[in-house]
Every structure is written in structure tokens, then in C-alpha cells.
Write an enzyme that holds these catalytic residues in place. Structure first.
Site, PDB file in Angstrom:
ATOM      1  N   ARG A 176       0.827  -1.213   0.000  1.00 43.64           N
ATOM      2  CA  ARG A 176       0.000   0.000   0.000  1.00 43.64           C
ATOM      3  C   ARG A 176       0.862   1.265   0.000  1.00 43.64           C
ATOM      4  O   ARG A 176       0.535   2.250  -0.671  1.00 43.64           O
ATOM      5  CB  ARG A 176      -0.946  -0.007   1.203  1.00 43.64           C
ATOM      6  CG  ARG A 176      -1.952   1.122   1.136  1.00 43.64           C
ATOM      7  CD  ARG A 176      -3.148   0.925   2.066  1.00 43.64           C
ATOM      8  NE  ARG A 176      -4.239   1.794   1.640  1.00 43.64           N
ATOM      9  CZ  ARG A 176      -4.745   2.784   2.362  1.00 43.64           C
ATOM     10  NH1 ARG A 176      -4.277   3.029   3.566  1.00 43.64           N
ATOM     11  NH2 ARG A 176      -5.721   3.537   1.886  1.00 43.64           N
ATOM     12  N   TRP A 194     -10.441  -8.583   2.346  1.00 39.78           N
ATOM     13  CA  TRP A 194     -11.204  -8.866   1.120  1.00 39.78           C
ATOM     14  C   TRP A 194     -11.233 -10.364   0.816  1.00 39.78           C
ATOM     15  O   TRP A 194     -12.104 -10.838   0.114  1.00 39.78           O
ATOM     16  CB  TRP A 194     -10.573  -8.153  -0.069  1.00 39.78           C
ATOM     17  CG  TRP A 194     -10.691  -6.669  -0.077  1.00 39.78           C
ATOM     18  CD1 TRP A 194     -11.690  -5.939  -0.697  1.00 39.78           C
ATOM     19  CD2 TRP A 194      -9.801  -5.703   0.515  1.00 39.78           C
ATOM     20  NE1 TRP A 194     -11.456  -4.593  -0.505  1.00 39.78           N
ATOM     21  CE2 TRP A 194     -10.310  -4.421   0.224  1.00 39.78           C
ATOM     22  CE3 TRP A 194      -8.620  -5.795   1.251  1.00 39.78           C
ATOM     23  CZ2 TRP A 194      -9.677  -3.239   0.642  1.00 39.78           C
ATOM     24  CZ3 TRP A 194      -8.003  -4.625   1.671  1.00 39.78           C
ATOM     25  CH2 TRP A 194      -8.528  -3.376   1.373  1.00 39.78           C
ATOM     26  N   HIS A 249       0.611   4.154  -2.707  1.00 41.05           N
ATOM     27  CA  HIS A 249       0.233   5.527  -2.354  1.00 41.05           C
ATOM     28  C   HIS A 249       1.327   6.546  -2.621  1.00 41.05           C
ATOM     29  O   HIS A 249       1.035   7.719  -2.870  1.00 41.05           O
ATOM     30  CB  HIS A 249      -0.227   5.607  -0.893  1.00 41.05           C
ATOM     31  CG  HIS A 249      -1.678   5.290  -0.733  1.00 41.05           C
ATOM     32  ND1 HIS A 249      -2.495   5.915   0.177  1.00 41.05           N
ATOM     33  CD2 HIS A 249      -2.467   4.420  -1.401  1.00 41.05           C
ATOM     34  CE1 HIS A 249      -3.723   5.425   0.075  1.00 41.05           C
ATOM     35  NE2 HIS A 249      -3.733   4.508  -0.873  1.00 41.05           N
TER      36      HIS A 249
HETATM   37 FE1  CCH Z   1      -6.279  -0.105  -1.531  1.00 38.57          FE
HETATM   38  N1  CCH Z   1      -7.237   0.412   0.186  1.00 38.57           N
HETATM   39  N2  CCH Z   1      -7.475   1.158  -2.587  1.00 38.57           N
HETATM   40  N3  CCH Z   1      -5.247  -0.523  -3.238  1.00 38.57           N
HETATM   41  N4  CCH Z   1      -5.034  -1.274  -0.451  1.00 38.57           N
HETATM   42  C1  CCH Z   1      -6.959  -0.058   1.452  1.00 38.57           C
HETATM   43  C2  CCH Z   1      -6.035  -1.027   1.784  1.00 38.57           C
HETATM   44  C3  CCH Z   1      -5.161  -1.604   0.871  1.00 38.57           C
HETATM   45  C4  CCH Z   1      -8.498   1.898  -2.079  1.00 38.57           C
HETATM   46  C5  CCH Z   1      -8.824   2.058  -0.735  1.00 38.57           C
HETATM   47  C6  CCH Z   1      -8.238   1.340   0.298  1.00 38.57           C
HETATM   48  C7  CCH Z   1      -5.494  -0.036  -4.485  1.00 38.57           C
HETATM   49  C8  CCH Z   1      -6.606   0.726  -4.846  1.00 38.57           C
HETATM   50  C9  CCH Z   1      -7.496   1.278  -3.955  1.00 38.57           C
HETATM   51  C10 CCH Z   1      -3.998  -2.029  -0.962  1.00 38.57           C
HETATM   52  C11 CCH Z   1      -3.512  -1.985  -2.258  1.00 38.57           C
HETATM   53  C12 CCH Z   1      -4.092  -1.258  -3.296  1.00 38.57           C
HETATM   54  C13 CCH Z   1      -7.818   0.586   2.397  1.00 38.57           C
HETATM   55  C14 CCH Z   1      -7.808   0.342   3.895  1.00 38.57           C
HETATM   56  C15 CCH Z   1      -8.613   1.448   1.685  1.00 38.57           C
HETATM   57  C16 CCH Z   1      -9.702   2.339   2.244  1.00 38.57           C
HETATM   58  C17 CCH Z   1      -6.667   1.084   4.604  1.00 38.57           C
HETATM   59  C18 CCH Z   1      -6.645   0.793   6.090  1.00 38.57           C
HETATM   60  O1  CCH Z   1      -7.665   1.009   6.732  1.00 38.57           O
HETATM   61  O2  CCH Z   1      -5.577   0.371   6.588  1.00 38.57           O
HETATM   62  C19 CCH Z   1      -9.233   2.522  -3.171  1.00 38.57           C
HETATM   63  C20 CCH Z   1     -10.433   3.433  -3.013  1.00 38.57           C
HETATM   64  C21 CCH Z   1      -8.615   2.120  -4.331  1.00 38.57           C
HETATM   65  C22 CCH Z   1      -8.983   2.401  -5.737  1.00 38.57           C
HETATM   66  O3  CCH Z   1     -10.095   2.721  -6.067  1.00 38.57           O
HETATM   67  C23 CCH Z   1      -4.435  -0.437  -5.364  1.00 38.57           C
HETATM   68  C24 CCH Z   1      -4.328  -0.050  -6.840  1.00 38.57           C
HETATM   69  C25 CCH Z   1      -3.557  -1.197  -4.622  1.00 38.57           C
HETATM   70  C26 CCH Z   1      -2.269  -1.862  -5.034  1.00 38.57           C
HETATM   71  C27 CCH Z   1      -2.021  -2.349  -6.222  1.00 38.57           C
HETATM   72  C28 CCH Z   1      -3.479  -2.910   0.071  1.00 38.57           C
HETATM   73  C29 CCH Z   1      -2.366  -3.941  -0.091  1.00 38.57           C
HETATM   74  C30 CCH Z   1      -4.215  -2.631   1.234  1.00 38.57           C
HETATM   75  C31 CCH Z   1      -4.079  -3.319   2.601  1.00 38.57           C
HETATM   76  C32 CCH Z   1      -3.161  -2.565   3.522  1.00 38.57           C
HETATM   77  C33 CCH Z   1      -3.002  -3.216   4.889  1.00 38.57           C
HETATM   78  O4  CCH Z   1      -2.510  -2.506   5.775  1.00 38.57           O
HETATM   79  O5  CCH Z   1      -3.338  -4.378   5.080  1.00 38.57           O
END
Ligand code: CCH
Length: 296
Positions: A44, A193, A48
Site C-alpha cells: 500500500r 477482502w 500511495h
Molecule cells: Fe487499496 N485500500 N485502494 N489498493 N489497499 C486499502 C487497503 C489496501 C483503495 C482504498 C483502500 C489499491 C486501490 C485502492 C492495498 C492496495 C491497493 C484501504 C484500507 C482502503 C480504504 C486502509 C486501512 O484502513 O488500513 C481505493 C479506493 C482504491 C482504488 O479505487 C491499489 C491499486 C492497490 C495496489 C495495487 C493494500 C495492499 C491494502 C491493505 C493494507 C493493509 O494494511 O493491510
């Protein structure tokens, strides 16, 4: 056109493999994170720090992974970056240990390492990003807002700013969200998820299609829950991939064809990490060996 030149003054491949190994070994040793791995939050962070790029930005604030500006409070305080300090702190020792390693290179390499060590595909990677100052911090609201539930919105971010096609955005979001989970104290959303949040899989696509997703009955933000186990989640933006017919055909493709899913992801994730950067011809893409492949 919103492109910065990467430095040609880079280390030999073996040095970057050493940094990769250090990160991978730390990932293996430290399991005090919710599902037993810091890998997802490293992915992430890589996304970001790269996802702030705007190909149409007329200002000097270009975003993207080049400048390493998430080290500044100003960028950390973007509400979409809540919870990412954990990932920065995890990688910080390597910034000190390896001289002349920029934050942009470290954070993107951290994402590449996490994907590969969590059984994902090989991600081509190039170094040469440079730390820039506060004036390179991108404005807020470039990273996607999960509460938006239209194809138009998802495309405005991933096509409008980042320049990806429908197929590429489906691939990025669905493979990204096979990993990790949402945290109430970070984003306000809750839960994983998939049933294997520390493995890179195409399970997000299968679950999105096969499960019956209902709005969760709780006091928190609007999110979806699967009717069978009530232990999984989808964000409003995730549901768009199922509802929008132009997105949905790619969800169906990736649910059926895991090999295609992984090879497309490897290609598009690599390009995400390089948005807004021009690398000199002398810098060839690097492909790292996993710890397992090295017998480590
Ligand atoms: Fe994401 N993401 N993401 N994301 N994401 C969150 C967590 C992860 C969105 C929203 C969220 C991508 C696209 C999008 C990861 C990878 C990717 C969370 C929860 C939100 C909200 C954060 C928390 O509470 O800790 C949205 C909206 C979009 C697009 O529309 C893309 C692209 C990627 C990478 C290729 C990953 C991995 C996480 C999990 C992080 C963790 O701490 O476990």
C-alpha cells in the site's frame, strides 16, 4: 510533460538485491502485524507514494514516487495516507544502512519485495529516484476515495490522472485488494477482502463475482459484506468493478485466468511505480530473486 529524470548514478544490481534481501528477511522475522505480515502495508505504501501522480498537472507539484515526499508530515496527513507511517517506519532502518538510497527507491522496492515474497509475480524495477523538498508535496484528493461508487470516479483517478486503461485499473485494484485488510483506526473501514490476505492471488475477482454482497449493518462507513461468512468486505469503489459492465468483463477474465491476471499485474504495477519518471537508457530493469530462490 510532468516527467522527472532519474539519476544514472545508481548501484550495481547486486547491491539492490542485498537491500531486497534485507527487507525480505525483516518481513519474515517480524510477524506482529494483523495477519502476520507487514507485506500488505508495504504494498500500500508503494502504491500511495506512486498514485499521487497527475499526468495533467500544470503545477510543479507532480506527485508520483520520484520525490519521496511522504516523509513529510504534510503528505502523511492526507487522510488517504492514514496508517502508512507503520510501513515507513518498517523500512526506515534501510535508509540509514544504505547510503545514497532515496525514499522513492526504498518505498517502491519495498512494494516489489512484498509482492514477490507473498508468492506474487516478478516485478521489474528501476532505481534513480531522488528525494526532493517540501515544495514537491502533491495536493490532497489525488488518491482514490473509497466511498465513491461510480465508474466515472474510478476512471477519473486511474485514467484521468494516472493514465491507465479499464483493464489495467481492474487488475491493479483487484490484485492489490487480495492483500491485507482495512483498519477502523486508519480508514474507518473494517476487514479483509479475501481468506488469504498474505498471499497474492486472483481471489478478489472470484469472490466479487461469486459471493452475494450486502451492505453491512453497522455504525461505520458504508461497506459491503459477504452473505455466506460475513467475514469479508468490499469497498464501494470495489463494487463498481462488478456493477460497471465495461469493468466487469475484466473481473470475469481475471477470475478465470490466474496466469494472465498475474502477468498483467506484474506489468501494470511496475509501470505504476514509474509514473512521471524518465529513466536513462543505461538503467536496465532489474528482476530480483526471492529468498526462497536463493536458498535463504
Ligand atoms: Fe487499496 N485500500 N485502494 N489498493 N489497499 C486499502 C487497503 C489496501 C483503495 C482504498 C483502500 C489499491 C486501490 C485502492 C492495498 C492496495 C491497493 C484501504 C484500507 C482502503 C480504504 C486502509 C486501512 O484502513 O488500513 C481505493 C479506493 C482504491 C482504488 O479505487 C491499489 C491499486 C492497490 C495496489 C495495487 C493494500 C495492499 C491494502 C491493505 C493494507 C493493509 O494494511 O493491510
Amino acid at each position: 510533460t510532468n516527467v522527472r529524470e532519474a539519476s544514472a548514478d545508481i548501484k550495481p544490481f547486486e547491491e539492490y538485491q542485498k537491500i531486497y534481501n534485507d527487507i525480505a528477511e525483516k518481513l519474515r522475522e517480524e510477524d506482529d502485524r494483523d495477519d502476520g505480515s507487514y507485506g500488505p502495508v508495504l504494498v500500500r505504501l508503494a502504491w500511495h507514494c506512486s498514485g499521487t501522480y497527475d499526468q495533467n498537472d500544470p503545477s510543479q507539484n507532480k506527485g508520483g514516487s520520484y520525490a519521496g515526499t511522504m516523509r513529510f508530515q504534510e503528505e502523511q496527513n492526507d487522510p488517504e495516507n492514514a496508517g502508512l507511517k507503520v510501513a515507513q517506519d518498517f523500512l526506515e532502518p534501510f535508509k540509514t544502512k544504505y547510503s545514497n538510497l532515496s525514499y522513492g527507491d526504498l518505498w517502491t522496492l519495498g512494494g516489489v519485495c512484498a509482492i514477490q515474497e507473498l508468492s506474487g509475480p516478478k516485478i521489474k524495477w528501476r532505481p534513480g529516484r531522488k528525494d526532493l523538498g517540501l515544495d514537491a508535496v502533491p495536493p490532497y484528493h489525488r488518491l482514490p476515495d473509497a466511498s465513491q461508487e461510480t465508474g466515472e470516479y474510478v476512471r477519473s483517478v486511474f485514467n484521468g490522472r494516472l493514465g491507465f486503461t479499464d483493464q489495467e485499473m481492474v487488475c491493479l485494484i483487484g490484485v492489490g485488494h487480495a492483500l491485507g485488510r482495512c483498519h477502523v483506526d486508519a480508514s474507518g473501514y473494517d476487514g479483509p477482502w479475501t481468506f488469504s490476505p498474505t498471499m497474492v492471488t486472483n481471489d478478489f475477482f472470484k469472490l466479487l463475482l461469486d459471493e452475494d454482497w450486502k451492505i453491512r449493518d453497522w455504525d461505520g462507513k458504508k461497506q459491503y459484506t459477504d452473505s455466506s461468512t460475513k467475514s469479508l468486505m468490499m469497498l464501494p469503489t470495489d463494487m463498481v468493478l462488478k456493477k460497471d459492465s465495461k469493468f466487469r468483463k475484466y473481473v470475469e477474465l481475471y477470475a478465470k485466468d490466474e496466469e494472465k491476471c498475474m502477468s498483467d499485474f506484474a506489468d501494470v504495477f511496475s509501470r505504476l511505480l514509474e509514473r512521471g519518471i524518465k529513466f536513462p537508457n543505461s538503467t536496465k530493469p532489474m528482476v530480483f530473486k526471492t529468498l526462497e530462490e536463493q536458498g535463504l
